[in-house]
Design an enzyme around this catalytic site. Structure first.
Site, short mmCIF file in Angstrom:
data_model
loop_
_atom_site.label_atom_id
_atom_site.label_comp_id
_atom_site.label_asym_id
_atom_site.label_seq_id
_atom_site.Cartn_x
_atom_site.Cartn_y
_atom_site.Cartn_z
CD GLU A 137 -9.13 0.00 -0.69
OE1 GLU A 137 -8.89 -0.07 -1.90
OE2 GLU A 137 -8.71 -0.81 0.14
CB CYS B 242 -6.06 -4.14 1.90
SG CYS B 242 -5.01 -5.25 2.81
CD GLU C 4 -4.89 -11.96 -0.24
OE1 GLU C 4 -5.90 -11.36 0.19
OE2 GLU C 4 -4.55 -13.08 0.16
CE LYS D 133 5.15 -3.61 -11.05
NZ LYS D 133 5.26 -2.23 -10.48
P1 TAP Z 1 -2.40 -0.90 -7.70
O1 TAP Z 1 -2.42 0.38 -8.43
O2 TAP Z 1 -3.39 -1.93 -8.09
O3 TAP Z 1 -0.92 -1.46 -7.89
C1 TAP Z 1 -0.49 -2.65 -7.30
C2 TAP Z 1 0.65 -3.22 -8.11
O4 TAP Z 1 0.18 -3.57 -9.42
C3 TAP Z 1 1.81 -2.26 -8.33
O5 TAP Z 1 3.01 -2.99 -8.33
C4 TAP Z 1 1.51 -1.71 -9.72
O6 TAP Z 1 2.64 -1.20 -10.38
C5 TAP Z 1 0.97 -2.94 -10.41
N1 TAP Z 1 0.14 -2.69 -11.57
C6 TAP Z 1 -0.55 -1.56 -11.88
N2 TAP Z 1 -1.19 -1.73 -13.05
C7 TAP Z 1 -0.91 -2.97 -13.51
C8 TAP Z 1 -1.29 -3.73 -14.66
N3 TAP Z 1 -2.10 -3.22 -15.59
N4 TAP Z 1 -0.82 -4.99 -14.80
C9 TAP Z 1 -0.02 -5.52 -13.86
N5 TAP Z 1 0.38 -4.85 -12.75
C10 TAP Z 1 -0.06 -3.60 -12.56
O7 TAP Z 1 -2.56 -0.75 -6.14
P2 TAP Z 1 -1.75 0.22 -5.18
O8 TAP Z 1 -2.28 1.58 -5.41
O9 TAP Z 1 -0.30 0.02 -5.29
O10 TAP Z 1 -2.20 -0.35 -3.73
C11 TAP Z 1 -3.35 0.02 -3.14
C12 TAP Z 1 -4.42 -1.05 -3.30
O11 TAP Z 1 -3.94 -2.33 -2.91
C13 TAP Z 1 -5.60 -0.79 -2.42
O12 TAP Z 1 -6.78 -0.94 -3.15
C14 TAP Z 1 -5.51 -1.84 -1.33
O13 TAP Z 1 -6.70 -2.21 -0.74
C15 TAP Z 1 -4.88 -2.97 -2.04
N6 TAP Z 1 -4.18 -3.84 -1.09
C16 TAP Z 1 -4.74 -5.02 -0.78
C17 TAP Z 1 -4.13 -5.85 0.13
C18 TAP Z 1 -4.78 -7.15 0.45
S1 TAP Z 1 -3.91 -8.22 1.22
N7 TAP Z 1 -6.00 -7.42 0.10
C19 TAP Z 1 -2.93 -5.48 0.72
C20 TAP Z 1 -2.38 -4.28 0.39
C21 TAP Z 1 -3.01 -3.45 -0.54
P3 TAP Z 1 3.01 0.38 -10.29
O14 TAP Z 1 3.37 0.62 -8.89
O15 TAP Z 1 4.14 0.52 -11.22
O16 TAP Z 1 1.79 1.12 -10.72
#
Ligand code: TAP
Length: 505
Positions: A399, A298, A264, A189
């Site tokens: 963050e 991240c 992660e 997804k």
């Molecule tokens: P999220 O809002 O957590 O979204 C990540 C993924 O989860 C998206 O595909 C999102 O879909 C989906 N999602 C959202 N709500 C969900 C739920 N209730 N159940 C299942 N899936 C759900 O994060 P983001 O804003 O895309 O990314 C930023 C965050 O990712 C930051 O905090 C960053 O630190 C972290 N990150 C961590 C790493 C590692 S390796 N630790 C790497 C990259 C990013 P939608 O897009 O449709 O909302």
């Protein structure tokens, strides 16, 4: 409407008006027939339409993945055959490198150099796991008497893989490559904001000979599609990269069916510059550490601690170079920073900067939306340095996920280790020093999954990537990841000449 079998073999231009999902080896529209538009964050212009997946689509994808796992060829292929197909995926990606880079830039607004590096790493991930899986095997164990014990590594099963928007193709590769190398089947997804390269990667997998149902890509919202996958009883494992709050929710929901979970999550990584550091190298490394990918990383080194004896020299050079960073056409080789992913993320970033300002911090440079000629409708933020902060401030504890660094002065090693560890997160960290003994000593004490010593970046395929504390658990990008996509089966046999009568009756 279902795609035809012929579509399975048809290679399309990567850049197109409409992107379907990949379910059971076919391009598929959403069951609802609905689509949504993705936007180029650099220009604010629409890029393409994407199928808006629903629970029904997630259900079809899980059924396809379940069937491919329970009855299909992939988990039963000799490991060498799976490895060969992973290498084929890599070679198709390499042949279409420029197309992948272009699509990633259009979908994310990131700079050319960042996109090139990330597509390259995605390719190398498939090559790495093609090699690693061949050496990933069970063991024969020393046990007494006429017994024999060996273990086998068996794939976990159907994996739901949910990824974020900051590194779309790299995150897709980090998830898909080890899982399918291990013999699992997957439903990926992608983030709603950036689904294009993950969809194309799914197509490439099919083209390379991955059987139908093994790699499925379902677009749609996290709250509907993502949540459905996490709760689905026929899904064996959830691998998630994203924010800490969503990670906690996933862990709780996945526990109802006791799925395997790897997370992660976010970070607030410390970057420590000691008084004996090579100041120029530390300045360049710290610049890259926070501003790479426009700070949307991240493991961004977003808390910078500089020893008081070199603080003035360091800051003069750091601020000067930050002011020279170029924002602009992402396709231009000379551009350092691309766009922010969305208007809402830009507002979140600015909110943190404002909160620091209200808390009494000094904005040394940046601190507002950037105006970029020719890109007025895009989402841009100035590289921002904040000083006069303390550990009670929101901008220091949370963050920000943007090009914003908070800088603090320290006077001794013990103090800075304590400050570095004073965080809910524990993903990355960096140390700048010429003293090898100090580097080793401090690296041991830092509560983080990754320590960079005099090094501006955090990982290659082969180096473990993952966090301590609320940055999650499980490691990606390394051999250990294969353990997280496999179960260990222990087979104990008895070869004695006399039967064993344990009850003695
Ligand atoms: P999220 O809002 O957590 O979204 C990540 C993924 O989860 C998206 O595909 C999102 O879909 C989906 N999602 C959202 N709500 C969900 C739920 N209730 N159940 C299942 N899936 C759900 O994060 P983001 O804003 O895309 O990314 C930023 C965050 O990712 C930051 O905090 C960053 O630190 C972290 N990150 C961590 C790493 C590692 S390796 N630790 C790497 C990259 C990013 P939608 O897009 O449709 O909302």
């Amino acid at each position: 409407m279902s795609a035809t079998k012929e579509q399975k073999l048809e290679q399309m231009d990567m850049k197109r008006d409409m992107y379907q999902m990949i379910i059971n080896g076919l391009r598929e529209d959403s069951a609802s027939g609905e689509t949504y538009a993705t936007y180029n964050p650099a220009t604010g212009e629409p890029v393409a339409k994407v199928a808006k997946g629903t629970k029904e689509d997630a259900e079809r994808a899980v059924e396809a993945a379940r069937n491919a796992f329970d009855h299909g060829k992939w988990p039963r292929y000799p490991v060498g055959k799976r490895a060969r197909i992973l290498n084929k995926i890599a070679s198709i990606m390499r042949a279409r490198f420029n197309e992948l880079v272009e699509l990633e830039i259009l979908d994310t607004g990131k700079s050319l150099a960042a996109a090139q590096g990330q597509v390259n790493q995605a390719i190398e991930d498939f090559e790495f796991y093609a090699g690693a899986i061949v050496g990933h095997r069970g063991s024969v164990n020393n046990i007494p008497g006429a017994f024999h014990n060996y273990t086998e590594k068996e794939p976990v099963g159907v994996c739901a893989q949910i990824i974020p928007w900051n590194y779309p193709i790299m995150m897709a590769a980090w998830k898909i490559a080890p899982a399918i190398a291990a013999g699992c089947t997957v439903v990926v997804k992608p983030a709603s904001l950036t689904p294009l390269t993950a969809i194309v990667l799914g197509e490439i997998c099919v083209e390379a000979g991955v059987p139908e149902g093994v790699v499925n890509i379902v677009t749609g919202s996290g709250s509907e599609v993502g949540n459905y996958l996490v709760e689905h009883p026929k899904v064996d494992k959830v691998a998630f990269t994203g924010s800490t709050p969503v990670g906690k929710d996933i862990m709780e929901k996945a526990s109802h069916t006791l799925k395997r979970v790897t997370l992660e999550l976010g970070g607030k990584s410390p970057n420590i510059v000691f008084d004996d550091a090579d100041v120029d190298a530390a300045v360049d490394g710290s610049l890259f550490g926070i501003f790479y990918n426009t700070g949307q990383s991240c493991e961004a080194r977003s808390r910078l601690y500089v020893h008081e004896d070199i603080y003035d020299e360091f800051m003069e050079k750091f601020v000067e170079k930050t002011k020279k960073l170029k924002l602009g056409n992402p396709f231009d080789k000379g551009t350092h920073l691309g766009a922010i992913i969305s208007r809402s993320q830009l507002e979140t970033i600015h909110g943190y900067v404002e909160s620091a300002r209200e808390d009494g911090a000094t904005i040394v440079t940046g601190g507002k939306e950037a105006k970029v000629d020719g890109y007025e409708k895009g989402f841009w933020y100035e590289p921002t340095i904040i000083t006069d902060v303390n550990h009670d401030m929101k901008a220091v504890r949370e963050e920000i996920f943007g090009p914003v660094v908070v800088v603090m002065k320290f006077s001794d090693e013990k103090e800075v280790v304590q400050l570095a560890n004073d965080s809910d997160y524990g993903l990355g960290s960096a140390i700048w020093t010429k003293d090898h003994a100090r580097a080793t000593r401090v690296a041991k004490q830092i509560q983080a999954g990754i320590v960079m010593v005099n090094c501006p970046f955090s990982a290659f395929p082969g180096t473990p990537f993952g966090g301590y504390k609320q940055s999650g658990f499980g490691r990606e990008l390394c051999v250990e990841t294969l353990d997280l996509y496999t179960e260990t089966k222990s087979v104990l046999s008895y070869f004695g000449s006399k039967p064993i009568n344990m009850f003695g009756i």
